[in-house]
Design a protein around this motif. Structure first.
Motif, PDB file in Angstrom:
ATOM      1  N   GLY A  19       0.778  -1.236   0.000  1.00 35.89           N
ATOM      2  CA  GLY A  19       0.000   0.000   0.000  1.00 35.89           C
ATOM      3  C   GLY A  19       0.803   1.278   0.000  1.00 35.89           C
ATOM      4  N   SER A  20       2.119   1.182  -0.118  1.00 36.42           N
ATOM      5  CA  SER A  20       2.942   2.387  -0.050  1.00 36.42           C
ATOM      6  C   SER A  20       3.195   3.019  -1.408  1.00 36.42           C
ATOM      7  N   ARG A  21       2.850   2.308  -2.490  1.00 36.53           N
ATOM      8  CA  ARG A  21       3.151   2.851  -3.818  1.00 36.53           C
ATOM      9  C   ARG A  21       2.230   2.248  -4.862  1.00 36.53           C
ATOM     10  N   GLY A  22       2.182   2.871  -6.026  1.00 40.05           N
ATOM     11  CA  GLY A  22       1.476   2.332  -7.174  1.00 40.05           C
ATOM     12  C   GLY A  22       0.002   2.087  -6.930  1.00 40.05           C
ATOM     13  N   ILE A  23      -0.476   0.960  -7.439  1.00 38.42           N
ATOM     14  CA  ILE A  23      -1.887   0.607  -7.331  1.00 38.42           C
ATOM     15  C   ILE A  23      -2.293   0.436  -5.874  1.00 38.42           C
ATOM     16  N   GLY A  24      -1.416  -0.136  -5.055  1.00 35.87           N
ATOM     17  CA  GLY A  24      -1.733  -0.320  -3.645  1.00 35.87           C
ATOM     18  C   GLY A  24      -1.985   1.004  -2.945  1.00 35.87           C
ATOM     19  N   ALA A 186     -10.711 -11.264  -7.638  1.00 39.64           N
ATOM     20  CA  ALA A 186      -9.390 -10.789  -8.055  1.00 39.64           C
ATOM     21  C   ALA A 186      -9.554  -9.723  -9.132  1.00 39.64           C
ATOM     22  N   VAL A 187      -8.679  -8.744  -9.097  1.00 42.26           N
ATOM     23  CA  VAL A 187      -8.586  -7.739 -10.148  1.00 42.26           C
ATOM     24  C   VAL A 187      -7.381  -8.098 -11.014  1.00 42.26           C
ATOM     25  N   ALA A 188      -7.576  -8.067 -12.327  1.00 43.28           N
ATOM     26  CA  ALA A 188      -6.500  -8.415 -13.263  1.00 43.28           C
ATOM     27  C   ALA A 188      -6.227  -7.221 -14.174  1.00 43.28           C
ATOM     28  N   PRO A 189      -5.354  -6.314 -13.739  1.00 43.38           N
ATOM     29  CA  PRO A 189      -5.075  -5.138 -14.565  1.00 43.38           C
ATOM     30  C   PRO A 189      -4.364  -5.507 -15.862  1.00 43.38           C
ATOM     31  N   GLY A 190      -4.613  -4.693 -16.887  1.00 47.83           N
ATOM     32  CA  GLY A 190      -3.771  -4.714 -18.063  1.00 47.83           C
ATOM     33  C   GLY A 190      -2.596  -3.782 -17.839  1.00 47.83           C
ATOM     34  N   PRO A 191      -1.859  -3.428 -18.904  1.00 47.79           N
ATOM     35  CA  PRO A 191      -0.728  -2.511 -18.756  1.00 47.79           C
ATOM     36  C   PRO A 191      -1.140  -1.215 -18.054  1.00 47.79           C
ATOM     37  N   THR A 192      -0.501  -0.952 -16.935  1.00 45.79           N
ATOM     38  CA  THR A 192      -0.865   0.181 -16.078  1.00 45.79           C
ATOM     39  C   THR A 192       0.399   0.961 -15.737  1.00 45.79           C
ATOM     40  N   GLU A 216      -6.720   2.938 -26.245  1.00 44.39           N
ATOM     41  CA  GLU A 216      -5.406   3.383 -26.701  1.00 44.39           C
ATOM     42  C   GLU A 216      -4.656   4.227 -25.674  1.00 44.39           C
ATOM     43  N   ARG A 217      -4.592   3.717 -24.459  1.00 41.58           N
ATOM     44  CA  ARG A 217      -3.781   4.349 -23.418  1.00 41.58           C
ATOM     45  C   ARG A 217      -3.437   3.307 -22.368  1.00 41.58           C
ATOM     46  N   LEU A 218      -2.451   3.601 -21.562  1.00 39.50           N
ATOM     47  CA  LEU A 218      -2.184   2.778 -20.394  1.00 39.50           C
ATOM     48  C   LEU A 218      -3.242   3.038 -19.343  1.00 39.50           C
ATOM     49  N   GLY A 219      -3.505   2.028 -18.529  1.00 34.89           N
ATOM     50  CA  GLY A 219      -4.320   2.269 -17.356  1.00 34.89           C
ATOM     51  C   GLY A 219      -3.563   3.125 -16.359  1.00 34.89           C
ATOM     52  N   THR A 220      -4.284   3.677 -15.412  1.00 34.92           N
ATOM     53  CA  THR A 220      -3.673   4.424 -14.320  1.00 34.92           C
ATOM     54  C   THR A 220      -3.995   3.727 -13.006  1.00 34.92           C
ATOM     55  N   PRO A 221      -3.191   3.964 -11.974  1.00 37.58           N
ATOM     56  CA  PRO A 221      -3.542   3.404 -10.673  1.00 37.58           C
ATOM     57  C   PRO A 221      -4.956   3.783 -10.230  1.00 37.58           C
ATOM     58  N   ALA A 222      -5.396   4.999 -10.578  1.00 40.23           N
ATOM     59  CA  ALA A 222      -6.753   5.424 -10.200  1.00 40.23           C
ATOM     60  C   ALA A 222      -7.815   4.573 -10.897  1.00 40.23           C
ATOM     61  N   ASP A 223      -7.553   4.164 -12.145  1.00 40.11           N
ATOM     62  CA  ASP A 223      -8.496   3.280 -12.837  1.00 40.11           C
ATOM     63  C   ASP A 223      -8.684   1.981 -12.064  1.00 40.11           C
ATOM     64  N   ILE A 224      -7.593   1.432 -11.576  1.00 37.67           N
ATOM     65  CA  ILE A 224      -7.655   0.158 -10.868  1.00 37.67           C
ATOM     66  C   ILE A 224      -8.251   0.342  -9.475  1.00 37.67           C
ATOM     67  N   ALA A 225      -7.909   1.447  -8.818  1.00 31.26           N
ATOM     68  CA  ALA A 225      -8.469   1.714  -7.489  1.00 31.26           C
ATOM     69  C   ALA A 225      -9.981   1.845  -7.535  1.00 31.26           C
ATOM     70  N   GLU A 226     -10.496   2.335  -8.658  1.00 36.40           N
ATOM     71  CA  GLU A 226     -11.952   2.434  -8.809  1.00 36.40           C
ATOM     72  C   GLU A 226     -12.599   1.053  -8.777  1.00 36.40           C
ATOM     73  N   VAL A 227     -11.937   0.082  -9.392  1.00 39.50           N
ATOM     74  CA  VAL A 227     -12.444  -1.293  -9.376  1.00 39.50           C
ATOM     75  C   VAL A 227     -12.358  -1.869  -7.962  1.00 39.50           C
TER      76      VAL A 227
END
Length: 250
Positions: A19-24, A186-192, A216-227
């Motif tokens: 939880g200190s960085r990135g998607i966490g 489980a969440v399975a992100p694509g390229p983020t 046509e873009r990379l995901g962002t950590p915020a996109d994954i946090a929404e899930v």
């Protein structure tokens, strides 16, 4: 509203590993904004963990940090003890901690394979084991897989294999918790766009992978946090699933 529901103990509590960085970190901050008290687990970088706690508390939330190797059962038990002692219980576990080493199967150093196995597979098992023992009714376990399992990208064989194990653990644990009112997904992100993904990739590779999905873009950590927020809160009828958050890549 009863007097009991006004007490701090009524607040839902989330543990976020990695939880200190990135998607966490993004997930921890999102859950705090949703009203959770958050325990931020980290592996080694205390400064980043403290920064994450500061970000949560500056926004009016509650958070503490705790260092633990997710593959160490005693350390993970202590992590859950801290959450219970500090906030009264645990409702949601977001297991975002993971490591990734990329190389063709023929070239991969077996020490790297063992490290991924320890953190990604054993770590998931250890964290989920404590979650299964301690989560309160109405809780949720949210593990992390990867959309690479479907994309079958060269160089990802060892990493994808560990995440295949995560998916198996997730689907079976959901069924083993029958009658507990606890969801397991489980969440399975694509390229983020995280340090884990960007490390070691040149600009051409990043550009090519950003075009793999129709958006046509990379995901962002915020996109994954929404899930994560969805699975931790309103998604009570989603259980035993792998949600592929990848912009439509597969």
């Amino acid at each position: 509203m009863t007097e009991q529901s006004r007490t701090p103990a009524a607040r839902r509590v989330a543990i976020v590993t990695g939880g200190s960085r990135g998607i966490g970190r993004e997930s921890a901050e999102r859950l705090a904004s949703d009203g959770f008290a958050v325990v931020i687990n980290y592996a080694g970088n205390q400064a980043e963990a403290e920064a994450a706690v500061t970000a949560v508390t500056a926004a009016g939330g509650q958070a503490v940090a705790f260092r633990a190797d997710v593959a160490d059962e005693q350390a993970v038990a202590a992590l859950f003890d801290l959450a219970e002692d500090t906030y009264g219980g645990v409702d949601v576990v977001v297991h975002a901690a993971g490591v990734m080493t990329l190389a063709p199967l023929v070239d991969l150093d077996l020490d790297a394979l063992d490290r991924m196995h320890r953190t990604n597979i054993r770590g998931t098992f250890v964290v989920d084991q404590q979650a299964a023992r301690r989560l309160r009714p109405g809780g949720a376990v949210i593990n992390f897989s990867t959309s690479v399992l479907g994309l079958a990208l060269p160089g990802y064989s060892a990493y994808a294999a560990t995440k295949g194990a995560v998916e198996a653990i997730t689907l079976i644990l959901a069924r083993e918790l029958r009658g507990r009112d606890i969801t397991v997904n489980a969440v399975a992100p694509g390229p983020t766009a995280t340090a884990l993904f960007l490390d070691g990739k040149d600009a051409e590779t990043i550009e090519r992978m950003s075009k793999m999905n129709p958006l046509e873009r990379l995901g962002t950590p915020a996109d994954i946090a929404e899930v994560v927020s969805f699975l931790a809160g309103p998604a009570r009828w989603v259980n035993g699933q792998v949600l592929r958050a990848n912009g439509g890549a597969i």
